[in-house]
Scaffold this active site. Structure first.
Site, short mmCIF file in Angstrom:
data_model
loop_
_atom_site.label_atom_id
_atom_site.label_comp_id
_atom_site.label_asym_id
_atom_site.label_seq_id
_atom_site.Cartn_x
_atom_site.Cartn_y
_atom_site.Cartn_z
CG ASP A 92 -26.12 -44.86 -39.06
OD1 ASP A 92 -26.97 -45.24 -38.21
OD2 ASP A 92 -26.13 -43.71 -39.52
CG ASP A 133 -25.26 -34.97 -41.61
OD1 ASP A 133 -25.23 -33.82 -41.12
OD2 ASP A 133 -26.14 -35.33 -42.42
CE LYS A 173 -26.96 -33.01 -38.52
NZ LYS A 173 -28.02 -33.39 -39.49
#
EC number: 2.1.1.166
Length: 220
Positions: A92, A133, A173
């Site tokens: 991330d 996600d 997602k």
């Protein structure tokens, strides 16, 4: 005034959300863990010995769930890292509090320095499962948001193409909207099996959905 009413309504729904309460009780950082849990229970995605990459991992609930699943599945004779049978790598651009047995790399996974760190952890292994996600910041302008959503999905698709095993899987997602059908078509071009998933943990009012692709058509 309308904004205050919206904030109060959201806060009320959030506080009374059964998945929020369950996450607090079971130690998950976000209710999103239960979306992955439902899909995993349906599709049997996470299995002992796997190499899993979690894109856009912060705050870490998907990595937590994957870690717990691999810890449950560990074999006494397995070669494992810490308390899990397998490897989990979380990436991330935002910082993330450590998750036990999870390798966290902060940075943009398109950059060489980040990819180098990833390759060091992989040590020549291909990836069994990529989970994402990730979601872009939405503006409320339909055309612009559709492009942003498609771009995020494209990033995950490209990463999966470069790192997955031939029989690997990608779960991302997505959001229903003007560009949704194009994203599904891209999945169908890349994977032999493609299926939409809408777990019960996704809020009813949300256009959020997930796309699961399995078995690369043209593995590298």
């Amino acid at each position: 005034m309308a904004k205050n009413r919206f904030n109060q309504s959201w806060l009320h729904d959030h506080i009374n959300d059964p998945y929020v309460k369950m996450a607090q009780r079971e130690g998950y950082r976000a209710r999103a863990a239960y979306k992955l849990k439902e899909i995993d229970e349906q599709d049997k995605l996470i299995r002992p010995g796997q190499v899993i990459v979690d894109l856009g991992a912060a705050p870490g609930s998907w990595s937590q769930y994957a870690r717990n699943k691999l810890a449950q599945g560990k074999r006494r004779d397995a070669v494992r890292e810490g308390g899990i049978d397998g490897t989990i790598i979380a990436l991330d651009m935002l910082p993330m509090e450590p998750v036990a047995d999870v390798h966290f790399i902060q940075g943009d996974f398109r950059e060489e320095s980040v990819l180098h760190q990833l390759e060091e952890v992989l040590a020549g292994r291909a990836v069994d499962l990529v989970i994402s996600d990730m979601a872009p910041n939405l503006s409320g302008v339909a055309v612009a948001d559709a492009a942003r959503i498609e771009h995020v999905c494209d990033l995950a698709l490209e990463f999966a193409q470069n790192h997955l095993k031939p029989d690997g899987a990608l779960l991302v997602k997505c959001f229903h909207g003007s560009g949704y059908s194009q994203i599904v078509e891209k999945f169908k071009h890349q994977f032999k099996t493609v299926a939409p998933r809408k777990p019960k943990a996704s809020r009813d009012k949300s256009s959020e959905t997930f796309i699961l692709g399995r078995h690369l058509k043209q593995p590298r």
